[in-house]
Design an enzyme around this catalytic site. Structure first.
Site, PDB file in Angstrom:
ATOM      1  N   GLY A  39      -1.290   2.489   1.781  1.00  0.00           N
ATOM      2  CA  GLY A  39      -0.655   2.601   0.294  1.00  0.00           C
ATOM      3  C   GLY A  39      -1.481   3.565  -0.218  1.00  0.00           C
ATOM      4  O   GLY A  39      -2.108   4.455   0.258  1.00  0.00           O
ATOM      5  N   SER A  40      -2.139   3.280  -1.249  1.00  0.00           N
ATOM      6  CA  SER A  40      -2.701   4.131  -2.193  1.00  0.00           C
ATOM      7  C   SER A  40      -4.089   4.695  -2.224  1.00  0.00           C
ATOM      8  O   SER A  40      -5.000   3.874  -1.445  1.00  0.00           O
ATOM      9  CB  SER A  40      -2.733   3.681  -3.919  1.00  0.00           C
ATOM     10  OG  SER A  40      -3.461   4.419  -4.714  1.00  0.00           O
ATOM     11  N   CYS A  41      -4.301   5.985  -2.356  1.00  0.00           N
ATOM     12  CA  CYS A  41      -5.425   6.562  -2.168  1.00  0.00           C
ATOM     13  C   CYS A  41      -6.635   6.212  -3.240  1.00  0.00           C
ATOM     14  O   CYS A  41      -7.823   6.343  -3.106  1.00  0.00           O
ATOM     15  CB  CYS A  41      -5.599   8.183  -2.321  1.00  0.00           C
ATOM     16  SG  CYS A  41      -4.194   8.837  -1.217  1.00  0.00           S
TER      17      CYS A  41
END
Length: 577
Positions: free
Chosen positions: A68-70
């Site tokens: 998912g998110s950085c």
């Protein structure tokens, strides 16, 4: 004890050195720290994750890796600064995002925790154990003897620096630049890169406010003379900078989020404030080396635009912007862009726009860390917004930096081009699979809706036009808020052509600069119980981030709910027919 009655011990590659011990939290499911872990408590808030409700503070979480998110790097940095971080972390694959958060903590704050990578065959043997020690090139139970060496020993440094690179590490450049270059070279060595390359542009995701540490880091860089040396855009931030006061968001958090954005602008980044930088006029071209963060943006850039970027963690993005140099690794290299899994999609005639986020979510589950190529969609003709929706949902459940769709994406004119001619395993996606995803998002149907949340990632001008068509001649339910997040540039476009005024007359509220993964109450009304969205990404992250029930529908279903005040009674006909 293992099956032979001996305490567990196995060699490990140390991504970050150190030694620690703690209770084991084992999961075979990767975890995004952004939207998955509360930086103020250390508790796992991802409702779909097996560790949901458990606290990571002082423990040793063992999982395949991040996904998912950085922004997971920023969440872990905040946990470290808050004293709520894990004691150590163990993965079964190299992990960049969380590792970068620890590297920044070491370089800037002198705090750290060990991170180890086990061979997958050793990793699965961890299940059921109570506690672990990490360090000395080994992962072991407290009563076992550490085991070092073997193929997992940390690789030899192969990074060759140019004279210019060495200058960027020296005292002849601003302190921010040399710090940034140290972080870039540390990550390059972990990637096994042999050299650094120039990039044409950077998209910074680290401008999202995750707590005081994210602001402090940016202000330190700005105060230490940091200045970007390549064109740099900024991701959606955590506040509508021009209108947060009238929106009534928390003043202290709003001011901090705005100050964070200002720090990046002072370093020379453009105040684009969008999670969909591919909608900007200066989107990169095919084959162009760039350094983008933000998971959906990375996937779109690689897959749809054919540009070349790794999935850069928050904070590494600004470090590359300050130096102009990035590791020659990952998706910058031709061979690393090839598919390693074929996903054959069953024919689904008559599907609506809800098909793409449902499919992206499911494909991400099938390919949690592998680049897939999809077949069966050669005549689907998805729009750029369809591919955006697919990519955002895919990037939510997969850590892979890109996908291919035969006959659709630029590097997959035919199957062989995407695979490089390799014989690959084949998985399938059926109506039943997508129906299962729909039902996971909608365990109950026909419920009263309080908020319809659109624009994750940011709505495009075309999506706003389509929304206006669906709303035309209808009246919004007085008990339902309908809110769209979009970039400043998109809002200017729809304001110029009258679409914004038409939607606002219907009752749509626009939030600029921020996105649904970052907005604050009362944009999400405190009294609201249920949110409806057309985003697979927000359907996943929304419950943990908002504390509300979140349901999913296509855009027409969302408008219908805004008019009737209730979520759809059943799955779309194309999915059940």
């Amino acid at each position: 004890m293992d099956e032979k009655g001996k305490a567990f011990a196995a060699p490990a590659a140390m991504l970050v050195e150190g030694r620690a011990e703690g209770p084991l939290l084992f999961s075979e499911t990767a975890l995004s720290f952004w939207g998955g872990v509360d930086p103020e408590t250390g508790v796992v808030i991802d409702h779909a994750h097996p560790l949901h409700g458990l606290c990571l503070a002082g423990a040793v979480p063992a999982m395949p890796g991040g996904r998912g998110s950085c922004t997971g790097s920023a969440v872990l940095l905040q946990l470290i600064v808050n004293g709520l971080a894990p004691a150590a972390m163990v993965f079964s694959q190299r992990e960049d995002i969380l590792t970068l958060g620890v590297i920044v903590a070491e370089e800037v704050y002198g705090r750290s925790l060990p991170i180890a990578v086990l061979d997958p065959q050793d990793f699965v043997r961890l299940e059921g154990r109570k506690s672990l020690c990490v360090g000395s090139g080994s992962v072991f139970e407290p009563d076992a003897t550490p085991v070092r060496g073997g193929e997992l020993a940390t690789s030899v440094d192969r990074l060759a620096l140019t004279e210019k690179d060495r200058d960027l590490l020296s005292a002849s450049v601003p302190r921010a630049t040399s710090l940034a270059m140290r972080i870039v070279t540390r990550m390059a060595r972990l990637e096994g890169a042999e050299r650094l390359i120039n990039v044409a542009q950077v998209h910074v995701d680290g401008c999202i406010y995750t707590g005081p540490a994210s602001l402090d880091f940016a202000e330190k860089l700005a105060g230490w003379g940091g200045r970007v040396v390549v064109p740099t855009s900024l991701n959606a931030i955590s506040v509508d900078q021009a209108r947060w006061r009238e929106q009534g968001t928390d003043p202290a958090r709003s001011q901090a989020a705005s100050a964070l954005a200002d720090a990046y602008v002072r370093m020379g980044a453009a105040p684009t404030f969008t999670c969909a930088p591919y909608q900007l006029n200066d989107a990169p071209h095919r084959g162009e080396d760039i350094a983008w963060a933000e998971s959906n943006a990375v996937v779109y850039a690689n897959s749809v635009l054919g540009a070349r970027t790794m999935k850069y963690p928050d904070f590494l993005d600004i470090c590359i912007a300050l130096t102009g140099r990035a590791p020659y690794a990952g998706c910058h290299i031709d061979q690393n862009r090839k598919a390693r899994l074929i996903v054959d999609v069953e024919s689904m005639a008559g599907c609506d726009d809800s098909f793409w986020p449902l499919l992206g979510y499911q494909v991400g589950l099938l390919a949690p860390n592998t680049i897939p190529v999809l077949t069966g969609l050669e005549t689907a003709a998805p729009s750029s917004d369809d591919l955006k929706a697919f990519g955002a949902a895919f990037a939510t459940t997969s850590a892979a930096p890109m996908f291919h769709i035969v006959g659709v994406t630029p590097e997959a004119p035919a199957l062989q081009a995407a695979t490089g001619g390799a014989t690959l395993p084949v998985l399938t996606v059926s109506h039943a699979d997508l129906l299962a995803v729909w039902r996971s998002f909608n365990p109950v149907a026909g419920e009263p809706v309080d908020l319809v949340a659109l624009g994750n990632p940011h709505f495009s001008a075309e999506e706003c036009r389509r929304l206006a068509e669906l709303c035309r001649g209808r009246r919004k339910h007085p008990g339902v808020a309908l809110t769209v997040t979009a970039s400043r540039s998109t809002y200017e476009r729809i304001a110029d052509n009258g679409i914004a005024a038409e939607l606002e007359a219907f009752g749509v509220t626009f939030v600029r600069d921020a996105c649904w993964c970052t907005v604050m109450p009362p944009i999400v009304p405190p009294a609201a119980r249920l949110i409806l969205t057309n985003s697979g990404k927000y359907a996943h992250y929304g419950p943990g981030l908002s504390g509300k029930e979140v349901r999913f529908a296509g855009l027409a279903g969302c408008v219908e709910a805004a008019v009737l005040g209730r979520s759809p009674d059943a799955p779309p006909a194309w999915l059940t027919g």
